[in-house]
Design a protein around this motif. Structure first.
Motif, PDB file in Angstrom:
ATOM      1  N   ASP A 182       0.840  -1.191   0.000  1.00  0.00           N
ATOM      2  CA  ASP A 182       0.000   0.000   0.000  1.00  0.00           C
ATOM      3  C   ASP A 182       0.872   1.238   0.000  1.00  0.00           C
ATOM      4  O   ASP A 182       2.046   1.197   0.368  1.00  0.00           O
ATOM      5  CB  ASP A 182      -0.910   0.010   1.221  1.00  0.00           C
ATOM      6  CG  ASP A 182      -2.098   0.952   1.079  1.00  0.00           C
ATOM      7  OD1 ASP A 182      -2.310   1.497  -0.039  1.00  0.00           O
ATOM      8  OD2 ASP A 182      -2.807   1.165   2.069  1.00  0.00           O
ATOM      9  N   GLY A 183       0.279   2.342  -0.415  1.00  0.00           N
ATOM     10  CA  GLY A 183       0.921   3.646  -0.366  1.00  0.00           C
ATOM     11  C   GLY A 183       0.061   4.586   0.457  1.00  0.00           C
ATOM     12  O   GLY A 183      -1.163   4.472   0.471  1.00  0.00           O
ATOM     13  N   LEU A 194       5.510   3.999   0.701  1.00  0.00           N
ATOM     14  CA  LEU A 194       5.152   2.696   0.155  1.00  0.00           C
ATOM     15  C   LEU A 194       5.508   1.667   1.219  1.00  0.00           C
ATOM     16  O   LEU A 194       6.586   1.744   1.814  1.00  0.00           O
ATOM     17  CB  LEU A 194       5.919   2.414  -1.135  1.00  0.00           C
ATOM     18  CG  LEU A 194       5.779   3.447  -2.251  1.00  0.00           C
ATOM     19  CD1 LEU A 194       6.574   3.003  -3.471  1.00  0.00           C
ATOM     20  CD2 LEU A 194       4.326   3.682  -2.602  1.00  0.00           C
ATOM     21  N   SER A 195       4.619   0.728   1.467  1.00  0.00           N
ATOM     22  CA  SER A 195       4.880  -0.240   2.529  1.00  0.00           C
ATOM     23  C   SER A 195       4.485  -1.645   2.108  1.00  0.00           C
ATOM     24  O   SER A 195       3.619  -1.843   1.258  1.00  0.00           O
ATOM     25  CB  SER A 195       4.130   0.145   3.805  1.00  0.00           C
ATOM     26  OG  SER A 195       2.741   0.133   3.582  1.00  0.00           O
ATOM     27  N   VAL A 225       8.772   7.981  -0.918  1.00  0.00           N
ATOM     28  CA  VAL A 225       8.985   8.344  -2.322  1.00  0.00           C
ATOM     29  C   VAL A 225       8.236   9.635  -2.628  1.00  0.00           C
ATOM     30  O   VAL A 225       7.380  10.065  -1.851  1.00  0.00           O
ATOM     31  CB  VAL A 225       8.529   7.217  -3.276  1.00  0.00           C
ATOM     32  CG1 VAL A 225       9.369   5.959  -3.077  1.00  0.00           C
ATOM     33  CG2 VAL A 225       7.058   6.894  -3.103  1.00  0.00           C
ATOM     34  N   GLU A 226       8.555  10.250  -3.766  1.00  0.00           N
ATOM     35  CA  GLU A 226       7.899  11.506  -4.142  1.00  0.00           C
ATOM     36  C   GLU A 226       6.424  11.305  -4.469  1.00  0.00           C
ATOM     37  O   GLU A 226       5.586  12.128  -4.119  1.00  0.00           O
ATOM     38  CB  GLU A 226       8.614  12.150  -5.324  1.00  0.00           C
ATOM     39  CG  GLU A 226       9.973  12.705  -4.969  1.00  0.00           C
ATOM     40  CD  GLU A 226      10.633  13.393  -6.151  1.00  0.00           C
ATOM     41  OE1 GLU A 226       9.924  13.763  -7.102  1.00  0.00           O
ATOM     42  OE2 GLU A 226      11.857  13.559  -6.103  1.00  0.00           O
ATOM     43  N   ALA A 227       6.094  10.227  -5.180  1.00  0.00           N
ATOM     44  CA  ALA A 227       4.715   9.971  -5.591  1.00  0.00           C
ATOM     45  C   ALA A 227       4.532   8.471  -5.804  1.00  0.00           C
ATOM     46  O   ALA A 227       5.495   7.735  -6.027  1.00  0.00           O
ATOM     47  CB  ALA A 227       4.390  10.723  -6.873  1.00  0.00           C
ATOM     48  N   GLU A 228       3.292   8.021  -5.756  1.00  0.00           N
ATOM     49  CA  GLU A 228       2.968   6.626  -5.991  1.00  0.00           C
ATOM     50  C   GLU A 228       2.858   6.396  -7.493  1.00  0.00           C
ATOM     51  O   GLU A 228       1.791   6.472  -8.088  1.00  0.00           O
ATOM     52  CB  GLU A 228       1.656   6.271  -5.282  1.00  0.00           C
ATOM     53  CG  GLU A 228       1.365   4.790  -5.244  1.00  0.00           C
ATOM     54  CD  GLU A 228       0.124   4.462  -4.439  1.00  0.00           C
ATOM     55  OE1 GLU A 228      -0.232   3.286  -4.411  1.00  0.00           O
ATOM     56  OE2 GLU A 228      -0.484   5.375  -3.850  1.00  0.00           O
ATOM     57  N   ILE A 272       0.732   0.479  -8.897  1.00  0.00           N
ATOM     58  CA  ILE A 272       0.959  -0.887  -8.426  1.00  0.00           C
ATOM     59  C   ILE A 272       0.528  -1.951  -9.433  1.00  0.00           C
ATOM     60  O   ILE A 272       1.231  -2.935  -9.639  1.00  0.00           O
ATOM     61  CB  ILE A 272       0.289  -1.128  -7.050  1.00  0.00           C
ATOM     62  CG1 ILE A 272       0.718  -2.463  -6.455  1.00  0.00           C
ATOM     63  CG2 ILE A 272      -1.203  -1.053  -7.128  1.00  0.00           C
ATOM     64  CD1 ILE A 272       2.051  -2.462  -5.858  1.00  0.00           C
ATOM     65  N   ILE A 273      -0.598  -1.777 -10.098  1.00  0.00           N
ATOM     66  CA  ILE A 273      -1.089  -2.800 -11.028  1.00  0.00           C
ATOM     67  C   ILE A 273      -0.157  -2.956 -12.227  1.00  0.00           C
ATOM     68  O   ILE A 273       0.283  -4.063 -12.522  1.00  0.00           O
ATOM     69  CB  ILE A 273      -2.536  -2.507 -11.464  1.00  0.00           C
ATOM     70  CG1 ILE A 273      -3.468  -2.640 -10.274  1.00  0.00           C
ATOM     71  CG2 ILE A 273      -2.979  -3.418 -12.604  1.00  0.00           C
ATOM     72  CD1 ILE A 273      -3.518  -4.015  -9.661  1.00  0.00           C
ATOM     73  N   PRO A 274       0.209  -1.860 -12.952  1.00  0.00           N
ATOM     74  CA  PRO A 274       1.135  -2.063 -14.071  1.00  0.00           C
ATOM     75  C   PRO A 274       2.496  -2.579 -13.632  1.00  0.00           C
ATOM     76  O   PRO A 274       3.126  -3.354 -14.338  1.00  0.00           O
ATOM     77  CB  PRO A 274       1.261  -0.680 -14.721  1.00  0.00           C
ATOM     78  CG  PRO A 274       0.415   0.247 -13.959  1.00  0.00           C
ATOM     79  CD  PRO A 274      -0.260  -0.490 -12.863  1.00  0.00           C
TER      80      PRO A 274
END
Length: 89
Positions: free
Chosen positions: A10-11, A23-24, A42-45, A79-81
């Motif tokens: 998750d983020g 992010l964990s 991180v800067e962004a998910e 996360i999906i791609p």
């Protein structure tokens, strides 16, 4: 790594003086307790952030292409791609 071969990914947003996202990866132990396995700021998910995180996680856990981990996520943004790309390569 002991416990079940199950990882939750998750983020989460960070607010305050250090904005970004965490992010964990969490796991469940034999007593059904949830514990953190890894986290990163991180800067962004994004897809590239998740790719980096999962590559580091795989290296730290010494996972191979034949590992049988099950990943659980909320299917957000990168996360999906990333998981799809990692599974194919």
């Amino acid at each position: 790594m002991c416990g079940r071969q199950l990882l939750g990914l998750d983020g989460s947003f960070m607010k305050g003086p250090f904005p970004g996202q965490i992010l964990s990866a969490v796991a469940i132990d034999a007593n059904n307790g949830i514990y953190p396995v890894a986290y990163a700021l991180v800067e962004a998910e994004t897809c590239s952030a998740w790719t980096w995180f999962l590559e580091c996680l795989g290296h730290d856990l010494d996972l191979s292409s034949n590992s049988n981990f099950t990943f659980i996520s909320d299917r957000q943004k990168g996360i999906i791609p990333t998981c799809y790309t990692q599974c194919i390569s």
